[in-house]
Design a protein around this motif. Structure first.
Motif, short mmCIF file in Angstrom:
data_model
loop_
_atom_site.label_atom_id
_atom_site.label_comp_id
_atom_site.label_asym_id
_atom_site.label_seq_id
_atom_site.Cartn_x
_atom_site.Cartn_y
_atom_site.Cartn_z
N VAL A 40 38.16 55.35 40.73
CA VAL A 40 38.56 55.41 42.14
C VAL A 40 39.07 54.05 42.59
CG1 VAL A 40 37.79 55.91 44.47
CG2 VAL A 40 36.87 57.22 42.57
N LEU A 41 38.43 52.99 42.10
CA LEU A 41 38.87 51.65 42.45
C LEU A 41 40.31 51.40 42.02
CD1 LEU A 41 36.77 48.71 42.84
CD2 LEU A 41 38.54 48.28 41.19
N SER A 44 42.75 53.43 43.96
CA SER A 44 43.09 52.82 45.25
C SER A 44 44.13 51.72 45.08
CB SER A 44 41.84 52.25 45.91
OG SER A 44 40.85 53.23 46.04
N LEU A 45 43.98 50.94 44.03
CA LEU A 45 44.97 49.87 43.79
C LEU A 45 46.33 50.46 43.45
CD1 LEU A 45 42.79 47.30 41.83
CD2 LEU A 45 43.64 47.10 44.16
N THR A 48 47.88 51.64 46.68
CA THR A 48 48.43 50.49 47.40
C THR A 48 49.78 50.10 46.81
OG1 THR A 48 46.20 49.69 47.78
CG2 THR A 48 47.98 48.13 48.12
N PHE A 132 52.57 35.51 44.16
CA PHE A 132 51.59 36.36 44.84
C PHE A 132 51.97 36.55 46.31
CE2 PHE A 132 47.75 38.59 45.06
CZ PHE A 132 46.95 38.16 46.10
N SER A 139 52.39 41.02 46.11
CA SER A 139 50.93 40.98 46.25
C SER A 139 50.31 42.18 45.57
CB SER A 139 50.52 40.96 47.72
OG SER A 139 51.07 39.85 48.39
N ALA A 140 50.90 43.35 45.79
CA ALA A 140 50.35 44.57 45.20
C ALA A 140 50.46 44.53 43.68
CB ALA A 140 51.08 45.80 45.75
N THR A 143 47.91 42.03 42.23
CA THR A 143 46.54 42.50 42.40
C THR A 143 46.22 43.60 41.39
OG1 THR A 143 46.61 41.97 44.76
CG2 THR A 143 44.90 43.48 44.04
N PHE A 147 44.02 42.60 38.30
CA PHE A 147 42.68 43.17 38.18
C PHE A 147 42.48 43.74 36.79
CE2 PHE A 147 39.37 43.90 41.33
CZ PHE A 147 39.82 43.11 42.37
N PHE A 154 37.11 40.23 30.85
CA PHE A 154 35.68 40.53 30.88
C PHE A 154 35.29 41.25 29.60
CE2 PHE A 154 31.83 40.93 33.36
CZ PHE A 154 31.20 42.04 32.84
#
Lengths: 207, 645, 331
Positions: A40-41, A44-45, A48, A132, A139-140, A143, A147, A154
């Motif tokens: 879902v995260l 959402s991105l 956007t 950015f 920006s979108a 991001t 991400f 990670f």
């Protein structure tokens, strides 16, 4: 919990060691839930990005910026790394600790290669005037793709730590779920990339 | 007895000792215990304390708001401060009062109701609490720096954005991201616990309603919080890092924020109300002496409400100009939710019907929830009609509606839950007489405060106004509303007096004071650290009641006695939360012109921010690398415990 | 209780309520087409909900009164799992009620989203500012602010946008509200009522001055409206008195950078053509010399958050008097 984490009986690991304990099963289910939230995260991105992708505001157009060969190479690398992580899990089911570490190490190396390509790509874009803060589109873009890149980073650190744990503690019913879960994570990150490749780069080239 | 076993026994004893008789150990030992606990029962109490602390703050904010609105053109509170108060009141009450209190009961009750020894991830449970708490501190930090969020709890851009927003909004953006993370992992915890750790024989359709609602709520949290997180991240990027998501001059879109906020915000209110529904189901059925009427349809209705809750978010945006098609669709979807909700209301009424109703304080609150929530619900259906909504939106009619469902609904349910479960959580019964005094001040005060607000809204009083002009016919109703608020405050004070008075009593409450129906009442009070000596065998719905009515005094065990593995306490959750807190400060103040050069250097180069993040990740790595073997409690010791009860 | 009796009683309650509530003003005293439709919907939904509440409350109070536990009665009551017929009834009836409300809702949703293309419709461009309202009539080439002058019983199309943050354009007695979004435009239509002055409000938190961001809707009959339009197009008359002339000079030194006095000129702040005839100072205070003076001396004292600078320290008493006399000539 009275069904204590099962200790290896006479050194024999059960066939699916990641599911042998309640804790292992809990972690796996929990991680699937986590990935649902992460979906879902990222969704959402993506929303956007889709809403703002035409707001280029005089900055460089996607068509001018993106180099499909580079992105295709990065995609190939990441997809391969997903395959190697599958090999690692298969090695785990064969209880072959050395092979797990090997395949995970290849996965890490491929992930690093992907990340290096992406950093090179971003540096190039900045020189082209696509920063950015350039526009809502930029920006979108940074991001969403950024991400994802952070998730790759990670994952690289995470997998490396697991390789370390396998070296020190060996494969047991505690470390097995970790291998399985990091592999799930890595597949998830790969799947998100497939969507990025399609929505950002391919659709960007088409206008 | 080995020294390890001795140590273990003393841990078990110390827990009961603390609960039973106050501090026998030193202050620092007790503090360390509570700062490092991973026990769901203690975490529940931490959530209860945290929620109550923020409730006091949010309540004072409310009183100041109503004080300013007592008279037209009153000058007690200036406009800027008023905007800060309404922002903080709303944000605090929803995120740092209602949610943690709901989590308090989920933690206290769900593992016991399903016959489990703890939640699936005790460490993560503790982390969830500390993230919530540090998030709440972050939100309120602005008070100390006189720059408080002031754009409403909804923080619409551009008012909250880079160009028009005040610095205070940063505390909102950071505080909610931190606590949101805690909420999310808490939800994952409960989903896994409920799916994987039910006692033998407890099928899904034998779970108590409170567990069901906790389960659906957790699923809602899982899907609703990520959009909020994304919205906050986008806002943070705009404010702190020069992004352009909401800057229209750079191609941004202001309505985008609203979509993200409400895709979260609507499910959020169902996240708050569903556990309340669960509490009402438990309390009403217990004090009627009857099983819940229509259990299957209650479960089905809960699932449907949860699902539909994701389909209606734009009913908060009818006036933004989305067009007739969108407005019509969202209107209809919203109205549909009334149907499963109505099913639940009728099921509660028919649980009461034919029962032998005992009006304990708990039941007084639970029973009055029903008509009050119905009143709030029907104004919700009125609001759902988009063309009418063009008159209602952003007026006191909306304020009345949501206070009816939140205060008249959720708060009443939480009070019922307090009186109901206090004996199980604290080993003491709250005073019944003070409870009834609480009810008879708080409840009428509540109606006095909010009923008149329906009319104020219809008469044209917008919300979020620091004052109103004389001569519009609004004076009397505003005065009445404010008087009601002070009455509610008295009710709350009486409740707090009750809590303190009860704390001084000995912890000798019976283990099943209400003739309960569900598994938590089968356990001794205080509940042993490991909950169940042996996991119980569940033979039907209302499992404990079933056994009692067949003549048994204990649940039949489902396994032989054996050593019980307990997770180790840890200080890492607190450190991880502190790490994120520090990182947030580092990012917020990066461009602040500090006078001391060294401090300015640290912030400007993101050293503080990086340090905070490093603390967070290093703790995560430590947790990952260090195996938590926990410790064992042995059955003979456990039997020794039981003999003492 | 017989159903007809309940329905009749409900109707009576609603009728009484309508009469009583009209005295309350706002949405409950609709004076324009749109507001009248909205009032109907409000009353319809209210009526349905009263019906629901009557049923629920009757059942509820009966249950909690009749089934209290009697003293000494310790046995268990009969455990009832459910009742299929009841469950169907209380699913179908609410569904039907909602169907009724939803049907009207959908019809009005589409009706109220229409822009009116009538020949005599007036088109106004509305721009929300922190904390005042700009009204432009492109068809007539007029710019004005704070007082929205319109002809009676006529359809008006307002094109809504914002210059800064989100505001919301609301005239309770004439129409519901629509948000003014920066970077976006939305056109909505409403019909004015009889000649009168109607209250307008901002209905979206927009900063410090939100509570006081009122405007007035001045509805005149057709001839008067045409006269107003003509008057607005005329150039400002030369100041007649020496004081006013001196005031014009003050205005030229301090005010002209933000305020235009001809209706065809753009300006940062409200266009002041016709200010002397406006109803308010700052949008909500009576337009008299006292409030005008207070406003010029310190706008934030009158309306917190106002973006106009304070001129109290910059102007002498005499300059202020002259300025006000000049402003009084802006008809």
């Amino acid at each position: 919990m009275s069904d204590v984490h099962a200790h290896a009986h006479g050194g024999e690991l059960p066939p699916e060691p990641e599911r042998a304990t309640l804790d292992g099963r809990n972690r796996i289910l929990g991680f699937w839930m986590f990935m649902a939230g992460e979906s879902v995260l990222f969704g959402s991105l993506f929303a956007t990005f889709l809403a703002l992708r035409h707001s280029v505001m005089g900055g460089p157009e996607p068509k001018e910026l993106f180099s499909l060969p580079l992105v295709a190479l990065a995609t190939f690398i990441l997809l391969t790394s997903s395959l190697t992580s599958v090999m690692a899990v298969q090695a785990m089911h064969r209880h072959d600790n050395r092979r797990i570490q090997l395949w995970l190490a290849v996965t890490v190396a491929l992930g690093l290669a992907f990340l290096i390509l992406e950093i090179y790509e971003f540096v190039h874009y900045v020189h082209e005037g696509h920063t950015f803060s350039t526009s809502a589109f930029s920006s979108a873009f940074y991001t969403l793709v950024g991400f994802h890149g952070a998730h790759v980073l990670f994952g690289i650190v995470w997998i490396s730590l697991i390789i370390g744990q396998l070296m020190v503690k060996g494969l047991n019913v505690i470390t097995a779920p970790k291998v399985y879960i990091v592999s799930l994570y890595w597949h998830f990150v790969d799947l998100v990339w497939v969507f990025i490749f399609t929505v950002v780069y391919l659709m960007g080239m088409m206008g | 007895m080995t020294s390890e076993e001795k140590g273990v026994t003393s841990v078990a004893h110390a827990y009961s000792a603390t609960v039973a008789a106050g501090t026998r150990r030193g202050f620092w030992a007790v503090l360390k215990d509570w700062l490092t606990t991973v026990d769901h029962k203690k975490i529940a109490i931490l959530y209860l304390l945290g929620g109550t602390f923020f409730f006091a703050i949010g309540g004072i904010e409310a009183l100041l708001i109503r004080y300013q609105l007592m008279f037209p053109e009153f000058d007690a509170i200036p406009a800027q401060l008023f905007n800060e108060l309404i922002t903080m009141h709303g944000t605090t009450m929803i995120f740092f009062v209602a949610m943690p209190l709901v989590f308090a009961f989920m933690n206290a009750v769900v593992p016991l109701q399903i016959g489990a020894r703890d939640v699936a991830f005790p460490f993560v449970n503790a982390l969830g609490f500390w993230l919530f708490f540090l998030g709440g501190l972050m939100l309120n930090l602005g008070w100390f720096f006189q720059t408080v969020p002031d754009a409403g709890w909804t923080a619409y851009v551009p008012l909250s954005g880079a160009d028009y927003g005040s610095f205070g909004v940063n505390f909102y953006v950071m505080g909610l991201q931190i606590s949101g993370l805690g909420t999310l992992i808490g939800a994952i915890n409960f989903i896994v616990t409920i799916v994987n750790m039910r006692a033998p024989g407890m099928t899904f359709m034998r779970m108590p309603l409170f567990t069901w609602t906790s389960f659906i709520t957790s699923v809602l949290i899982l899907f609703a919080f990520p959009p909020l997180t994304v919205g906050l991240v986008l806002l943070m990027f705009d404010r702190l890092f020069g992004a352009n998501f909401f800057d229209v001059t750079q191609g941004g879109n202001v309505v985008l924020w609203q979509h993200f906020f409400w895709i979260f915000g609507h499910p959020e209110v169902y996240i708050l109300i569903l556990p309340a529904f669960g509490i009402i189901s438990e309390v009403v059925s217990t004090f009627s002496g009857k099983r819940l009427f229509g259990y299957s349809s209650m479960v089905f209705a809960t699932v449907l409400i949860g699902f539909l809750g994701f389909m209606v978010w734009a009913h908060h945006m009818f006036t933004t100009g989305m067009g007739a098609v969108a407005n019509a669709l969202f209107s209809v979807a919203t109205m549909l939710i009334a149907i499963p909700t109505g099913i639940k209301v009728f099921n509660w009424i028919f649980t009461l019907w034919g029962g032998k109703i005992r009006f304990t304080a708990a039941n007084l609150f639970a029973v009055s929830f029903i008509p009050t929530f119905v009143m709030g619900g029907v104004t919700g259906v009125m609001l759902a009609s988009a063309p009418a909504n063009f008159q209602f939106h952003d007026t006191y009619f909306v304020v009345a509606h949501f206070h009816y469902v939140i205060v008249g609904g959720i708060v009443m349910a939480l009070l019922a839950g307090c009186f109901y479960w206090w004996p199980k959580m604290f080993g003491r019964m709250l005073d019944e007489r003070l409870g009834k005094w609480t009810f008879w001040t708080f409840y009428p005060g509540f109606h006095l405060t909010f009923f008149v607000q329906h009319f104020l809204g219809l008469m044209g009083m917008p919300r979020r106004v620091y004052t109103y002009l004389d001569g519009q016919g609004w004076n009397t109703m505003n005065l009445i509303s404010s008087i009601g608020a002070f009455l509610m405050a008295i009710g709350v004070i009486i409740f707090l007096v009750n809590v303190f008075k009860t704390a001084a009593k000995p912890a000798d409450a019976p283990s099943d004071p209400w003739d309960g129906r569900t598994l938590e009442w089968s356990l001794p009070t205080p509940v042993p650290e490991y909950n169940f000596r042996q996991l119980p065998l569940v033979r039907g719905l209302d499992a404990w009641w079933l056994e009692k009515r067949e003549g048994r005094t204990h649940m039949t065990p489902a396994e032989p006695p054996g050593p019980i593995h307990m997770p180790s306490p840890s200080i890492l959750p607190l450190w991880m939360s502190v790490g994120l807190f520090i990182a947030a400060i580092g990012f917020m103040y990066a461009k602040e012109p500090f006078s001391i050069g060294f401090i300015r250097f640290l912030f400007e180069h993101y050293v503080i921010a990086a340090g905070g993040l490093a603390l967070f990740f290093v703790c995560m790595i430590i947790r990952s690398l260090k195996d938590d073997h926990g410790y064992h409690i042995h059955p003979e010791e456990a039997e020794g415990e039981a003999a003492h009860q | 209780m017989k159903r007809w009796y309940k329905a009749g009683r409900t109707a009576l309650i609603l009728a009484a309520a309508a009469v009583l509530l009209a005295g309350c003003g706002g949405a409950l005293d609709p004076r324009g087409d749109r507001a009248q439709d909205q009032y109907f919907l409000i009353m319809l939904s209210f009526g349905i909900m009263i019906l629901v509440m009557l049923v629920v409350f009757t059942l509820f109070f009966t249950a909690i009164i009749r089934f209290r536990r009697r003293r000494g009665d310790t046995g268990d009551p009969k455990q009832v799992a459910g009742n299929h017929r009841l469950e169907i009834i209380w699913t179908v009836i609410p569904f039907t009620l909602i169907l009724i409300l939803a049907s009207f809702t959908v019809v009005y949703a589409f009706k109220h989203d229409e822009v009116i293309a009538a020949e005599d419709a007036v088109n106004v461009q509305v721009v929300g500012h922190q904390f005042w309202w700009e009204f432009n009539y492109a068809d007539y080439g007029i710019r004005t602010a704070q007082d929205l002058v319109l002809p009676a019983n006529t359809w008006v199309n307002v094109e809504l946008t914002s210059a800064d943050v989100i505001h919301s354009f609301w005239i309770p007695q004439l129409t519901g509200k629509t948000d003014t979004n920066p970077g976006l435009t939305k056109t909505v239509a409403f019909k004015t009522g009889d000649p009168d002055v109607y209250l307008g409000k901002c209905a979206e938190l927009c900063g410090e001055g939100h509570a006081l961001m009122d405007f007035k809707v001045v509805v005149k009959n057709r001839e008067e409206f045409e006269a107003w339009v003509a008057g607005m197009k005329e150039p400002a008359p030369a100041p007649a008195t020496p004081a006013a002339a001196a005031g014009q000079e003050v205005f030229g030194n301090y005010c002209i950078s933000c305020h235009a006095v001809e209706s065809d000129k753009m300006s940062l702040g409200p266009n002041l053509k016709g200010f002397a005839d406006r109803l308010t100072v700052g949008g909500f205070r009576e337009n008299n010399d006292m409030w005008l003076r207070e406003w010029i001396i310190d706008p934030q004292e009158v309306k917190p958050g106002a973006t106009m600078p304070a001129f109290g320290d910059l102007l002498s008493e005499e300059e202020l008097d002259n300025l006000i006399e000049y402003i009084r000539t802006l008809k």
